[in-house]
Design an enzyme around this catalytic site. Structure first.
Site, mmCIF file in Angstrom:
data_model
loop_
_atom_site.group_PDB
_atom_site.id
_atom_site.type_symbol
_atom_site.label_atom_id
_atom_site.label_comp_id
_atom_site.label_asym_id
_atom_site.label_seq_id
_atom_site.Cartn_x
_atom_site.Cartn_y
_atom_site.Cartn_z
ATOM 1 N N GLY A 2 3.653 2.337 10.741
ATOM 2 C CA GLY A 2 3.473 1.692 12.036
ATOM 3 C C GLY A 2 3.194 0.219 11.861
ATOM 4 N N HIS A 33 -6.128 -1.857 15.619
ATOM 5 C CA HIS A 33 -6.375 -1.107 14.382
ATOM 6 C C HIS A 33 -6.229 -2.033 13.161
ATOM 7 C CE1 HIS A 33 -6.015 2.680 11.909
ATOM 8 N NE2 HIS A 33 -5.438 1.814 11.088
ATOM 9 N N GLU A 34 -5.145 -2.795 13.142
ATOM 10 C CA GLU A 34 -4.893 -3.646 11.971
ATOM 11 C C GLU A 34 -5.910 -4.780 11.892
ATOM 12 O OE1 GLU A 34 -2.961 -2.337 9.909
ATOM 13 O OE2 GLU A 34 -2.218 -0.873 11.340
ATOM 14 N N GLU A 52 0.867 -1.177 0.000
ATOM 15 C CA GLU A 52 0.000 0.000 0.000
ATOM 16 C C GLU A 52 0.905 1.228 0.000
ATOM 17 O OE1 GLU A 52 -2.450 0.802 3.435
ATOM 18 O OE2 GLU A 52 -4.003 1.684 2.199
ATOM 19 N N HIS A 77 -9.123 -3.773 10.390
ATOM 20 C CA HIS A 77 -9.054 -3.689 8.923
ATOM 21 C C HIS A 77 -9.328 -5.026 8.231
ATOM 22 C CE1 HIS A 77 -7.779 0.321 7.912
ATOM 23 N NE2 HIS A 77 -6.637 0.278 8.561
HETATM 24 ZN ZN LIG Z 1 -5.090 1.664 9.049
#
Ligand SMILES: [Zn+2]
Length: 707
Positions: A293, A329-330, A159, A333
């Protein structure tokens, strides 16, 4: 909900019908010259990569199943920094050689056939080679030293969009396909990728080949692999999903916290979304050389090492919170982003804002004592300050090139975007919001969406016009100031654009979801209203003695109170929750910056809030404000400089003295003590506090040397 008993959905089986169906639904023809033509649609990639990690080079073969939708002579896809050695296309039994033309400026290759390819199925085969670069994107070499010896991992970061640096592909998020990955490397090296290992084969030349199960239908930017001298933890299980941490050898003792946190998160998200985890396993991979991160590659999430590996015994709470929220967070996703993906990069803000919102929700469930939504108030402050500038930007804007989207990775996407989602969730009701999210993910699984698709699902779940509300928040920059005045029946709300002193931002109005809490005749009254721009009278059954127009400070707007509430809000603030205290403090600071309030109310509020019992988060915000006041005061303005100094001493010294170390102070007491010493020693320029800080520092460094 019993997760363990829920059946895992099979990855979709690719049939021609399904392929065409996906193509028709998601591949909208575009006039954007940066978008690939839609005349050829990939459905499956078989990717075989052989890496010489020592030489930092690789060779690859990619076989791509294609659906040709109209007669074409050329196959145009993305590739950059790759040497193409041979390309052919198969149509039925026929093989046609292809000539290769590189279009470097557009990061594309054109494979040109001598004959026209008819609509239907075709297979592209390409042999190529490349280098593991030092750019931290594409397929790169992540260098580190181990006992003085130079080593490296081969790592991917696709990405956005860099898969084209590792294999020729249709590198746009709405070209979803299935990926079969096969990796060959020297013996002694371990490889992980998105899916579970299917087979491992020792080759005659001393290399080892790892084959992985096919992935689900997904975007190229989520494909990943990591190879190197990796050590894998014992798997932890969340339902049927094995979770492992992969890291350089010798770091196994630093993986337990990440495993515990990820196991909780995966289960929590399955319940929240009401959809099983979409991949067959989850590896969390610590990478020594990593630009971001962490990256949400499906089933193979990569992290900067210090955001995954941590020793809970010696780490500070802030470090643990950071590791936990990045993992959460990951994992958020895996559904929102991976299972359902934006059609183009203009949607990246929603991807990130939503994952930020979800990481906080999950962390709040994981460790309620961390008060994540309260500490988010401090991050929201930064978003407010950036967004108050005349040069702010709308959350969403037109994105032509992938480079345009790079500018979206900022505080307005993550923190303002998450704040706007949180504002709506709290106003509409968390349960209704959750059901809208679940409906959205179910409706668009394995597919791509526009931002409006989410608003449609949320509109149905919450029975409100979410498009109208959200358009006003994402298509223009800035945020409103809501002014509350008393009426005989309740409160009158006015809306203007918030501007700093002499700010030149143009007028604007928002659809503002407002939550009111008021005391009327000794009773607490709550109302949720939508302020669309015109003055709004809210009937509360009488004039409130006290009122807050931003309950729990969950709204992304500034609040201003007219008399007599301008005074009562100061005196009653200490009885509010820490989140509201930070909100009131922050609003008053903003009104001062805007020239709408003098310094006295701020001083009254600070005197009321900064006690030994106050939340460390309130202390943190107050210290920040006092620090800014000093920084903004001209150095020769001695009288005012002394005023801040004396105020800081008055606020901080008694608390410091009250919180003399006890045998077992709470975490909050320790932090407030540290913050009060810091405030007294810096803004307060208080000698004894500086001496105490020096003493504590010496103590810390001595004990660190001896441990
Ligand atoms: Zn993210």
């Amino acid at each position: 909900m019993a997760l363990q008993s829920r059946a895992r959905p099979e990855a979709p089986i690719i049939s021609d019908n399904l392929t065409v169906q996906f193509a028709a639904r998601s591949l909208v023809q575009s006039n954007n010259p940066f978008r690939l033509p839609r005349s050829v649609v990939p459905t499956r990639y078989q990717l075989a990569i052989t890496t010489d990690l020592e030489a930092e080079t690789f060779t690859g073969t990619v076989v791509v199943d294609l659906e040709v939708t109209e007669p074409v002579r050329e196959l145009i896809c993305n590739a950059i920094d790759l040497s193409i050695h041979e390309a052919v296309v198969r149509v039925g039994e026929q093989r046609y050689p292809l000539s290769t033309e590189y279009v470097h400026a557009e990061e594309r290759v054109r494979f040109v056939a001598e004959v026209e390819l008819p609509p239907g199925q075709a297979v592209l085969e390409v042999r190529y080679s490349g280098e593991c670069n030092q750019k931290l994107v594409g397929y790169y070499a992540a260098n580190y030293t181990d006992n003085g010896e130079d080593k490296r991992l081969g790592v991917t970061q696709f990405e956005a969009p860099h898969a084209r640096r590792a294999f020729p592909c249709w590198d746009e998020p709405d070209f979803k396909a299935v990926f079969d990955v096969e990796l060959t490397c020297a013996s002694g090296i371990i490889a992980v990728s998105n899916s579970p290992e299917r087979m491992r084969r020792d080759n005659a030349d001393g290399t080892v080949t790892f084959s992985f199960e096919p992935t689900m239908l997904m975007s190229t930017y989520l494909v990943a692999w990591v190879i190197g001298e990796l050590e894998l933890s014992e798997p932890s299980a969340s339902g049927q999903t094995p979770i492992r941490v992969a890291a350089r050898p010798g770091q196994g003792h630093l993986t337990a916290f990440a495993l515990h946190c990820a196991t909780h998160a995966l289960q929590w998200f399955e319940e929240y979304y009401g959809i099983p985890y979409p991949a067959a396993k989850l590896d969390l991979v610590a990478v020594p050389d990593f630009a971001f991160g962490a990256m949400e590659n499906l089933g193979c999430v990569t992290f900067r090492e210090n955001l995954l590996l941590v020793d809970p015994e010696s780490a500070s709470r802030t470090e643990l919170e950071r590791v936990a929220t990045v993992i959460e967070h990951e994992i958020a996703h895996m559904w929102f982003g991976d299972l359902v993906t934006m059609a183009w990069w203009n949607g990246i803000w929603l991807n990130e804002a939503f994952a930020t919102f979800m990481e906080l929700s999950c962390a709040d469930a994981y460790r309620p004592d961390w008060e994540m939504w309260t500490s988010f108030g401090l991050l929201r402050t930064q978003a407010f300050e950036t967004d108050a500038l005349a040069a702010t930007r709308p959350i969403e804007y037109r994105v032509d090139t992938p480079d345009d989207a790079e500018a979206m990775f900022d505080i307005l996407t993550y923190e303002k975007g998450a704040s706007v989602l949180r504002m709506f969730e709290q106003w509409a009701g968390p349960e209704r919001f959750r059901s809208g999210i679940g409906a959205y993910l179910r409706a668009h699984s394995y597919s791509n969406t526009e931002t409006a698709d989410l608003w449609t699902s949320l509109s149905e779940a919450t029975n409100t016009d979410v498009v109208a509300i959200m358009d006003s928040w994402i298509n223009q920059g800035g945020h409103p100031l809501i002014t509350a005045s008393p009426t005989p029946h309740g409160v009158l709300l006015h809306q203007t654009r918030f501007r700093n002193l002499n700010g030149s931002a143009p007028d604007a109005t928002w659809q503002v979801p407002i939550r009111i809490r008021a005391e009327v005749d000794g009773t607490t009254v709550r109302r949720s209203v939508l302020h669309s721009g015109e003055p709004l009278a809210v009937d509360l059954g009488g004039t409130p003695t006290q009122v807050t127009i931003n309950e729990e400070a969950s709204g992304f707007y500034r609040s201003e109170y007219q008399s007599p509430w301008a005074t009562s809000v100061l005196t009653t603030a200490p009885e509010s929750s820490p989140a509201e205290q930070i909100g009131i403090l922050d609003d008053l600071w903003a009104l001062f910056s805007a020239g709408r309030s003098s310094i006295e109310p701020l001083a009254v509020l600070l005197r009321g809030l900064l006690t030994a019992e106050a939340s460390p988060l309130v202390w943190r915000r107050a210290s920040g404000i006092l620090g800014q006041l000093v920084a903004l005061t001209p150095i020769d303005h001695v009288g005012l400089q002394h005023y801040w100094r004396d105020l800081a001493q008055e606020l901080a010294v008694p608390t410091w003295k009250t919180l003399e170390p006890t045998s077992e102070p709470s975490h909050a007491q320790q932090e407030v003590r540290a913050l009060s010493i810091a405030l007294a020693g810096t803004v307060g320029a208080y000698g004894p506090a500086r001496q105490e800080a020096a003493r504590l520092f010496a103590l810390q460094t001595t004990s660190a040397r001896h441990s």
